[in-house]
Design an enzyme around this catalytic site. Structure first.
Site, mmCIF file in Angstrom:
data_model
loop_
_atom_site.group_PDB
_atom_site.id
_atom_site.type_symbol
_atom_site.label_atom_id
_atom_site.label_comp_id
_atom_site.label_asym_id
_atom_site.label_seq_id
_atom_site.Cartn_x
_atom_site.Cartn_y
_atom_site.Cartn_z
ATOM 1 N N PRO A 91 0.831 -1.206 0.000
ATOM 2 C CG PRO A 91 -0.383 -1.328 2.003
ATOM 3 C CD PRO A 91 0.661 -2.032 1.198
ATOM 4 C CB ALA A 94 1.010 1.844 4.126
ATOM 5 N N GLY A 95 3.897 3.675 5.062
ATOM 6 C CA GLY A 95 5.087 3.539 5.907
ATOM 7 C C GLY A 95 5.785 2.203 5.722
ATOM 8 C CG LEU A 96 3.924 -0.998 5.215
ATOM 9 C CD1 LEU A 96 2.831 -1.973 4.804
ATOM 10 C CD2 LEU A 96 4.573 -1.460 6.519
ATOM 11 N N GLY A 97 7.535 1.402 2.912
ATOM 12 C CA GLY A 97 8.664 1.516 1.994
ATOM 13 C C GLY A 97 8.307 1.328 0.538
ATOM 14 C CB SER A 98 5.199 1.961 -1.330
ATOM 15 O OG SER A 98 4.886 2.361 -2.603
ATOM 16 C CB SER A 99 8.773 5.677 -2.605
ATOM 17 O OG SER A 99 9.550 5.949 -1.467
ATOM 18 C CB ALA A 100 12.587 2.579 -0.331
ATOM 19 C CG ASP A 142 12.471 3.568 4.056
ATOM 20 O OD1 ASP A 142 12.820 3.296 5.216
ATOM 21 O OD2 ASP A 142 11.422 4.195 3.796
HETATM 22 O O1 PMV Z 1 8.712 6.933 4.389
HETATM 23 P P1 PMV Z 1 8.702 5.987 5.560
HETATM 24 O O2 PMV Z 1 7.410 5.979 6.278
HETATM 25 O O3 PMV Z 1 9.211 4.656 5.176
HETATM 26 O O4 PMV Z 1 9.701 6.590 6.675
HETATM 27 C C1 PMV Z 1 11.063 6.605 6.501
HETATM 28 C C2 PMV Z 1 11.757 6.671 7.815
HETATM 29 C C3 PMV Z 1 12.169 8.068 8.302
HETATM 30 O O5 PMV Z 1 13.124 7.828 9.336
HETATM 31 C C4 PMV Z 1 10.987 8.828 8.877
HETATM 32 C C5 PMV Z 1 12.807 8.906 7.199
HETATM 33 C C6 PMV Z 1 14.156 8.386 6.718
HETATM 34 O O6 PMV Z 1 14.510 8.710 5.603
HETATM 35 O O7 PMV Z 1 14.859 7.691 7.483
#
Ligand code: PMV
Length: 312
Positions: A91, A94-100, A142
């Site tokens: 998703p 959602a903080g699960l690293g979709s873009s990375a 990420d």
């Molecule tokens: O974008 P997220 O939700 O995967 O958050 C990344 C983690 C942070 O520490 C908030 C940002 C980072 O680049 O480390």
């Protein structure tokens, strides 16, 4: 440079401890989890990128991916005449690293297609071109964990430390259903830091220590001990203003259902919560959370990092 049809697949991730403070130099603990992004590239007349996720949205959403391909083309002197298609079961927001995960799979697929033979470090370096475009000042945790797989201790500027995992470990992940913007939350924490630099520095050191201890407990399989550290980390994240009433409610719900510990994971402001429960209890907890309308799943680690292959 000859290009061939190639596919790469990268996992998503959870940050177990240390998010935000990692941007300011603290150690953080993260693990790859099983939801995946798949990227296919094939030779084409021009650069053309499509995504099942961004299909109905503006082409601007694809700009980080375009930047990654252009950076690779510039560095390795090839024409970026590639047709790229991205599909994902992670998703978005959602903080699960979709873009990375997308950037890592894309870099890996292009590397395979153009026979660049990029190392893991190089995959992360080019993925960061897209990550910067998505959220300004990323720490790199990420894309590093999506590329490496397993569980890692990460701090900017240092070699990631793989956390030995004899046997599997299980986490509960619950998506709040609220998307959020990582860049805005990272900026918010930077403002907090500028208000009280000494206090913030002490917090960052403590969270770094907490992550190192969390890695030891994870490695030893002491999930109850790890849960207590998740609770402590949640209190700090809440203190710097990146939790929300919804996330606090999910944390409380998970604890009331028997979890040893729970916290927001990733940037906060929405996104997801990660929790640990005594062995076997997940099966009872997940349906309880789902019945309240939240997407919840068990993430079993370790999961392997990005992989790519040529297709006929
Ligand atoms: O974008 P997220 O939700 O995967 O958050 C990344 C983690 C942070 O520490 C908030 C940002 C980072 O680049 O480390």
């Amino acid at each position: 440079m000859p290009t061939r049809r190639a596919v790469a697949q990268a996992p998503s991730k959870v940050i177990i401890t240390g998010e935000h403070f990692v941007v300011h130099g603290a150690w953080a603990l993260a693990a790859a989890v099983g939801r995946k992004v798949r990227v296919e590239v094939r030779p084409s007349a021009s650069l053309d990128i499509s995504s099942d996720k961004f299909g109905g949205r503006s082409k601007e959403s694809l700009s980080p991916a375009i930047k990654v391909v252009e950076a690779l083309a510039k560095e390795y002197s090839f024409r970026p005449n590639l047709s790229v298609s991205i599909s994902s079961d992670i998703p978005d927001g959602a903080g699960l690293g979709s873009s990375a995960s997308t950037m890592v799979a894309l870099t890996s697929a292009v590397s395979r297609s153009c026979a660049l033979d990029l190392s893991t470090d190089e995959l992360v370096k080019f993925s960061m071109v897209g990550e910067r475009e998505v959220h300004g000042n990323p720490s790199g945790i990420d894309p590093t964990v999506c590329a490496e797989g397993g569980a890692i201790l990460f701090r900017p500027g240092e070699k990631p430390r793989p956390v030995p995992l004899p046997g599997s470990r299980r986490f509960i992940v619950v998506y709040s259903g609220k998307k959020r913007n990582t860049g805005r939350l990272v900026s918010h924490v930077a403002v907090e830091r500028s208000r009280m630099p000494n206090f913030f520095g002490g917090l960052a050191d403590s969270v770094g220590d907490l992550s190192i201890r969390a890695a030891e407990l994870l490695s030893a399989g002491d999930m109850g001990g790890l849960g207590r550290l998740l609770n402590l980390n949640q209190a700090v994240l809440s203190g710097v203003g990146v939790s929300t009433p919804d996330l606090d409610m999910l944390v409380d719900l998970l604890i009331s259902l028997g979890c040893d510990g729970a916290k927001l994971t990733g940037a906060g402001g929405g996104g997801s919560v990660v929790a640990v429960a005594p062995e076997g209890k997940e099966k009872r907890i997940i349906p309880e959370v789902s019945a309240r309308g939240f997407e919840a799943f068990v993430a079993e680690i370790p999961v392997e990092g990005v992989k790519s292959w040529l297709e006929r």
